[in-house]
Design a protein around this motif. Structure first.
Motif, short mmCIF file in Angstrom:
data_model
loop_
_atom_site.label_atom_id
_atom_site.label_comp_id
_atom_site.label_asym_id
_atom_site.label_seq_id
_atom_site.Cartn_x
_atom_site.Cartn_y
_atom_site.Cartn_z
N ALA A 266 0.84 -1.20 0.00
CA ALA A 266 0.00 0.00 0.00
C ALA A 266 0.87 1.25 0.00
CB ALA A 266 -0.92 -0.01 1.21
N THR A 267 0.28 2.36 -0.40
CA THR A 267 1.03 3.61 -0.53
C THR A 267 0.56 4.67 0.46
OG1 THR A 267 -0.50 4.39 -2.24
CG2 THR A 267 1.48 3.21 -2.96
N PHE A 268 1.54 5.46 0.91
CA PHE A 268 1.30 6.65 1.72
C PHE A 268 1.81 7.85 0.92
CE2 PHE A 268 0.90 3.42 4.83
CZ PHE A 268 0.34 3.94 5.99
N PRO A 269 0.93 8.68 0.37
CA PRO A 269 1.40 9.83 -0.43
C PRO A 269 2.28 10.77 0.39
CG PRO A 269 -0.96 9.47 -0.73
CD PRO A 269 -0.53 8.60 0.42
N VAL A 270 3.36 11.27 -0.22
CA VAL A 270 4.25 12.22 0.45
C VAL A 270 3.57 13.59 0.43
CG1 VAL A 270 6.48 13.38 0.42
CG2 VAL A 270 6.33 10.95 -0.14
N LEU A 277 15.91 16.95 0.62
CA LEU A 277 15.70 16.48 -0.74
C LEU A 277 14.67 17.30 -1.51
CD1 LEU A 277 15.56 12.64 -0.01
CD2 LEU A 277 17.50 13.94 -0.89
N ALA A 278 14.04 18.25 -0.82
CA ALA A 278 12.94 18.99 -1.45
C ALA A 278 13.40 19.73 -2.70
CB ALA A 278 12.34 19.97 -0.45
N SER A 279 14.59 20.29 -2.67
CA SER A 279 15.07 21.07 -3.82
C SER A 279 15.72 20.20 -4.88
CB SER A 279 16.07 22.13 -3.35
OG SER A 279 17.19 21.51 -2.71
N ALA A 280 16.03 18.96 -4.55
CA ALA A 280 16.74 18.10 -5.49
C ALA A 280 15.80 17.52 -6.54
CB ALA A 280 17.44 16.96 -4.74
N SER A 281 14.53 17.43 -6.25
CA SER A 281 13.60 16.85 -7.20
C SER A 281 12.29 17.62 -7.16
CB SER A 281 13.34 15.36 -6.86
OG SER A 281 12.35 14.83 -7.72
N LYS A 282 11.71 17.85 -8.34
CA LYS A 282 10.45 18.58 -8.44
C LYS A 282 9.26 17.62 -8.51
CE LYS A 282 12.60 22.45 -10.89
NZ LYS A 282 12.59 23.31 -12.11
N GLU A 283 9.51 16.32 -8.37
CA GLU A 283 8.46 15.34 -8.57
C GLU A 283 7.89 14.80 -7.26
OE1 GLU A 283 10.46 12.47 -10.97
OE2 GLU A 283 10.07 13.57 -12.82
N TRP A 284 8.21 15.40 -6.13
CA TRP A 284 7.76 14.87 -4.84
C TRP A 284 6.23 14.90 -4.71
CZ3 TRP A 284 10.26 11.96 -1.57
CH2 TRP A 284 11.66 11.98 -1.56
N ASP A 285 5.57 15.78 -5.42
CA ASP A 285 4.11 15.83 -5.32
C ASP A 285 3.46 14.55 -5.83
OD1 ASP A 285 4.33 18.35 -4.33
OD2 ASP A 285 3.92 19.37 -6.24
N SER A 286 4.18 13.80 -6.65
CA SER A 286 3.63 12.57 -7.22
C SER A 286 4.19 11.32 -6.55
CB SER A 286 3.93 12.51 -8.73
OG SER A 286 3.43 13.65 -9.38
N SER A 314 15.51 4.95 -3.26
CA SER A 314 15.33 5.46 -4.62
C SER A 314 13.88 5.82 -4.88
CB SER A 314 15.77 4.42 -5.67
OG SER A 314 17.14 4.11 -5.53
N ILE A 315 13.69 6.78 -5.76
CA ILE A 315 12.37 7.06 -6.31
C ILE A 315 12.29 6.31 -7.65
CG2 ILE A 315 10.82 8.82 -7.24
CD1 ILE A 315 12.04 10.81 -5.31
N VAL A 316 11.30 5.43 -7.79
CA VAL A 316 11.17 4.63 -9.00
C VAL A 316 9.84 4.94 -9.67
CG1 VAL A 316 12.64 2.78 -8.14
CG2 VAL A 316 10.18 2.69 -7.72
N LYS A 317 9.80 4.75 -10.97
CA LYS A 317 8.61 5.03 -11.77
C LYS A 317 8.09 3.75 -12.38
CE LYS A 317 6.98 7.79 -15.70
NZ LYS A 317 7.37 8.76 -16.74
N ARG A 318 6.78 3.56 -12.24
CA ARG A 318 6.14 2.41 -12.86
C ARG A 318 6.16 2.56 -14.38
NH1 ARG A 318 0.59 0.69 -9.89
NH2 ARG A 318 0.60 -0.60 -11.79
N GLU A 319 6.46 1.46 -15.05
CA GLU A 319 6.52 1.50 -16.51
C GLU A 319 5.13 1.68 -17.13
OE1 GLU A 319 8.90 -1.10 -19.80
OE2 GLU A 319 7.45 -2.20 -18.54
N ASP A 320 4.11 1.14 -16.43
CA ASP A 320 2.75 1.16 -16.98
C ASP A 320 1.96 2.40 -16.59
OD1 ASP A 320 2.66 0.52 -14.35
OD2 ASP A 320 1.18 -1.08 -14.54
N SER A 321 2.55 3.30 -15.79
CA SER A 321 1.87 4.54 -15.40
C SER A 321 2.92 5.55 -14.96
CB SER A 321 0.88 4.28 -14.27
OG SER A 321 1.56 3.99 -13.06
N GLN A 323 3.01 6.73 -11.96
CA GLN A 323 3.08 6.68 -10.49
C GLN A 323 4.52 6.49 -10.04
OE1 GLN A 323 0.68 3.60 -8.75
NE2 GLN A 323 0.46 4.69 -6.80
N LEU A 324 4.90 7.23 -8.97
CA LEU A 324 6.25 7.16 -8.41
C LEU A 324 6.20 6.56 -7.01
CD1 LEU A 324 7.57 10.71 -9.44
CD2 LEU A 324 8.00 8.54 -10.59
#
Length: 912
Positions: A266-270, A277-286, A314-321, A323-324
């Motif tokens: 299950a997932t807990f949204p950030v 790490l906030a400034s290192a990546s702009k994708e934290w909202d996802s 690591s932050i990983v991305k699903r190939e089929d969507s 979602q991070l």
């Protein structure tokens, strides 16, 4: 004709031997060929060479005579053992040895068996092992301290006593009455079995954990531990049995390795990115933190998500969507396979950089949960990030304690969700429909990534099927058990000592009816003072009336006037008594205080109105004695039970262990019922390797019976040839004995030393091996084969015959002593038939109070000196035996009489 030829040959050999030095083998005693008869070697039964149809030679030999039976079987064996117990005073032996004067005391503290069933083989192993050691110490002249006891409280007894009735509609006093009656019945049956097995104790002076004075001592330990800050009231996660409605100790659990759970990813949204790490990546909202658990029902109680500070994430991305997921780097490959999707790494960083991040709870949108570092996170399974519910796990609770997180328990005593879990879950069983509902809620929130069945180990309540430094000074046998005990202690950070039942010792705490605050509160100086008087008064009541008075007496009687006055309370009615009872491991764990501890010194300094004046003054040990047991002897299951609870309470009270050594034995199948007498059972226990799993069955018991029968045969031969011999007036001094007789005394001394060492090491199986080797090889095959001519053919009062009779009496005495701890019935039976008694003393344990006394002094007169100092005579000594070897070979061919050759080499070892 054969007899004449044998005699003639013997005469020729006698002439050949005249050239040898006389006196090396014997002292030149006259040879009497007329009375020479051949004697069988098996069983000691005479076998005249000539036909005995008319008994013409019977009166010419001195045959063994004794009424000691060769074999007892069936009911005769049982009746004989019971008769011996009565005749030899088995029931009075313990009291007698306690009253005799002794310089040393040996204390074996009895771990109380549980009073919830009939006696079984497991009881036999434990009690007989203890009795073997106790009898050995009595024979050594020591005063043995051994008080049997029973563990009488607890849920198993309560459940068996109530059966299918349950507790519905019954008051606590009614439940306690039924449980007490059940326990008393079990105690009665077990005690009868222990007595039948010959266990030495004063069975009228036992200790019981439901006895008022024992309970009073228990409350004293409780009071002292509370005053030192070791006992406090707080919330913590415990193993809980909904079916039993009580907390469980680790020792009360059994783990079902095939327990099937619904595991989820299950997932807990950030919601708030980690500051580093906030400034290192702009994708934290996802980004959503991915967690895995086998207990989805604990999600409503989640308070945090833990990560490993030293690991890579690591932050990983699903190939089929799009979602991070946030996961541990080393778990990416495994997760791709389990989830059935390709995971592409977007970014990586150290775990320590995650600190400060905040997530949103998946099923409670308004709830935020922090990302926290923790050492208990592992990379063996899951995602490397752990869902944390402090109310449902010790590691989770430790994290909550460290970071001051709230601990919300949303589950009631029946294992159902409370109102705190929300209307959708309220009233549902957490392990059944409640678990399914939580999974549905995760799916509806879009937080469920995968659901699967997971088979894993899970703790079950076995009753319903649903301090290290101190220990280093304790001797543990076997030594391997020390590691197990240390590991268990290392894992035990807390001990929940409260139970929510009726059958137990009440925890003496009173609560204010309005505020719910306890009268005992370590954090308030006034309440700390009240604590001492309250517990002391309740302890005194328990000592006088038993713990039932907690429910029987009104509050004004339970709360004494001085307590009411100091607490500024006008009436005891403003308080209500607590309903919890003490854990049964606390019950039995303080037995050292009730049975071993000498309270006399502590109480002598107190005035008569002291709060401690209610304490019992046991006469267990003398004031100058060390109030520690020499040994605790129990099965390996007690490594997590009684051994540990006794250690914890004793260290808390006295800063030392309650025992000097531990003996940890294995288990036996309790379902097997031994079909033979007590001595057969005791031989089987002694012969077994007690430090491993102990096997029992018809084969093992038949083997034990056969071994005892062979031993009886040897003892019967000894008794038969000692008929009419009085060692007090007819014994021969060792210096006047034949050298072969002296040599047997030397072997007997060697045997006595080895068997004593074996008893000292709790190695009863080595005792049995030494006994069998000495009896079979040294006595029967070797010595008996040599002396039969002297016994049967020499003059009755000749020095040669008296010499070997003296040795036979020493052997009989030594064997009787050495088997008495293992086979007390047989030893007493032999003693009743042994020579030299005037009939005033009928017990070997009472009359023989020194361990191998005569043989112990024989070393200076042994056979080594004559042989080693005889110069060339040593060689002649061997030559004489060589002549006799040839003689026996010839006799074998003439009359068919055969003797083992083993003994001919034995003198060579001495001469060398």
């Amino acid at each position: 004709m054969l007899l004449c030829r044998a005699v003639a040959f013997s005469k020729n050999v006698a002439k050949c031997g005249q050239g040898l030095r006389r006196g090396v083998l014997h002292h030149g005693l006259p040879y009497n060929p007329i009375r020479c008869q051949s004697v069988g070697s098996s069983g000691g039964t005479p076998q005249p060479a000539a036909a005995q149809g008319k008994g013409v030679y019977r009166d010419s030999v001195l045959l063994p005579r004794t009424d000691f039976p060769m074999k007892l079987t069936g009911q005769k064996l049982v009746d004989r053992e019971l008769e011996i117990q009565q005749t030899c005073g088995f029931s009075e032996l313990y009291s007698w040895q306690r009253q005799r004067k002794s310089k040393k005391e040996y204390c074996l503290h009895d771990g109380p068996p549980y009073a919830n069933g009939d006696p079984h083989v497991g009881h036999a192993v434990n009690k007989i092992l203890k009795d073997i050691r106790n009898r050995f110490e009595v024979l050594r002249g020591r005063q043995v301290h051994y008080i049997p006891g029973w563990d009488c409280h607890g849920l198993p007894i309560e459940m068996k006593a109530l059966g299918e009735l349950g507790t519905s509609g019954l008051t606590p006093l009614q439940i306690r009455q039924k449980a007490r009656e059940f326990a008393e019945g079990a105690i009665s049956r077990q005690r009868a079995a222990f007595q039948r097995w010959g266990v030495m104790a004063d069975w009228d002076q036992c200790y019981y954990t439901f006895d008022g004075q024992y309970e009073a001592s228990q409350l004293h330990v409780f009071q002292e531990m509370h005053s030192k800050g070791f006992i406090y009231q707080d919330y913590k996660p415990v193993f809980w049995s909904p079916s039993s409605r009580t907390a469980l100790a680790e020792a009360e659990l059994e783990y079902n390795p095939q327990h099937a759970s619904r595991a989820v990813y299950a997932t807990f949204p950030v919601k708030t990115p980690p500051p580093k790490l906030a400034s290192a990546s702009k994708e934290w909202d996802s980004v959503a933190v991915l967690v895995w658990t086998t207990q989805p029902w604990t999600f409503p109680a989640n308070q945090a998500i833990c990560f490993m500070p030293n690991a890579k994430y690591s932050i990983v991305k699903r190939e089929d969507s799009s979602q991070l997921f946030l996961v541990a780097t080393e778990r990416i490959a495994s997760l791709s396979a389990v989830l059935g999707m390709q995971l592409e790494t977007v970014d990586s960083f150290n775990g320590s950089e995650l600190e400060g991040g905040v997530c949103q709870h998946p099923t409670i949108p308004e709830k935020e949960v922090p990302l926290l570092p923790a050492n208990h996170v592992t990379m063996g399974k899951g995602t490397g990030l752990v869902h944390t519910a402090p109310a449902h796990g010790m590691d989770d609770y430790s994290v909550a304690s460290h970071f001051k997180l709230p601990v919300e328990c949303m589950v009631d005593e029946d294992g159902r969700f409370t109102e705190l879990a929300g209307p959708q879950l309220h009233g549902q069983s957490v392990l059944d429909e409640g678990n399914s509902t939580v999974i549905c809620m995760l799916k509806e929130a879009g937080a469920l990534v995968k659901e699967e069945d997971c088979v894993h180990s899970y703790p079950y309540d076995w009753r319903t099927k649903r301090p290290v430094d101190v220990l280093q000074k304790v001797r543990v046998m076997p030594e391997s058990a020390r590691g197990s005990l240390l590991a268990m202690l290392d894992r035990r950070t807390y001990w929940c000592i409260s139970r929510q039942r009726s059958w137990g010792v009440p925890i003496p705490v009173f609560y204010n009816k309005e505020t719910g605050e306890p009268l005992i509160n370590k954090g308030h100086d006034l309440y700390s003072l009240i604590d001492r008087h309250t517990v002391s008064h309740v302890g005194k009541l328990f000592s006088e009336k038993g713990s039932d008075c907690w429910w029987e007496l009104p509050m004004d009687s339970l709360l004494p006037p001085e307590v009411l006055k100091k607490s500024k309370v006008s009436k005891g009615a403003e308080f209500e008594r607590g309903e919890d009872v003490l854990d049964i491991w606390f019950d039995s764990g303080v037995s050292w205080a009730a049975v071993l501890q000498d309270w006399e010194a502590d109480s002598s300094s107190e005035s008569t109105d002291s709060p401690l004046s209610w304490l019992p003054l046991p006469s267990a040990l003398a004031p100058e004695s060390d109030p520690r047991a020499d040994v605790y002897v129990e099965g390996k299951d007690q490594l997590g039970g009684w051994f540990q609870s006794s250690l914890l309470t004793s260290v808390a009270m006295r800063n030392k262990a309650p025992y000097k050594s531990l003996v940890v034995h294995g288990f036996a199948d309790p379902s097997v019922s031994p079909p033979y007498g007590a001595d057969v059972l005791r031989w089987w226990v002694a012969e077994s390797n007690i430090f491993s799993e102990i096997q029992i069955g018809p084969t093992a018991l038949n083997s034990a019976k056969d071994s005892i029968d062979k031993l009886r045969n040897t003892l019967r031969f000894l008794l038969g040839n000692l008929q009419g011999f009085d060692p007090r007036t007819q014994a021969v001094d060792p210096q006047e004995m034949h050298y072969i007789d002296q040599y047997l005394l030397h072997l007997l001394r060697d045997y006595s030393m080895k068997v004593t060492d074996a008893y000292n090491e709790f190695d009863s199986s080595r005792v049995i091996r030494l006994l069998q080797s000495f009896v079979t090889r040294d006595v029967s095959s070797f010595y008996f084969s040599i002396i039969k001519d002297r016994l049967y053919c020499d003059a009755e009062d000749s020095v040669g015959r008296r010499s070997c009779q003296t040795v036979l009496e020493e052997i009989l005495d030594g064997l009787t002593r050495s088997i008495a701890p293992v086979l007390p019935h047989l030893a007493e039976e032999v003693y009743l038939h042994a020579p030299g008694h005037d009939g005033t003393c009928v017990s070997v344990h009472v009359c023989v109070c020194v361990w191998f006394s005569t043989v112990r002094n024989f070393h200076s007169h042994g056979v080594r000196a004559p042989v080693s100092n005889s110069g060339p005579g040593g060689l002649q000594y061997i030559q004489v035996f060589g002549v006799f070897q040839n003689l026996i070979d010839q006799l074998t061919s003439l009359i068919g009489y055969r003797v083992s050759d083993t003994w001919f080499q034995r003198p060579k070892m001495i001469a060398s």
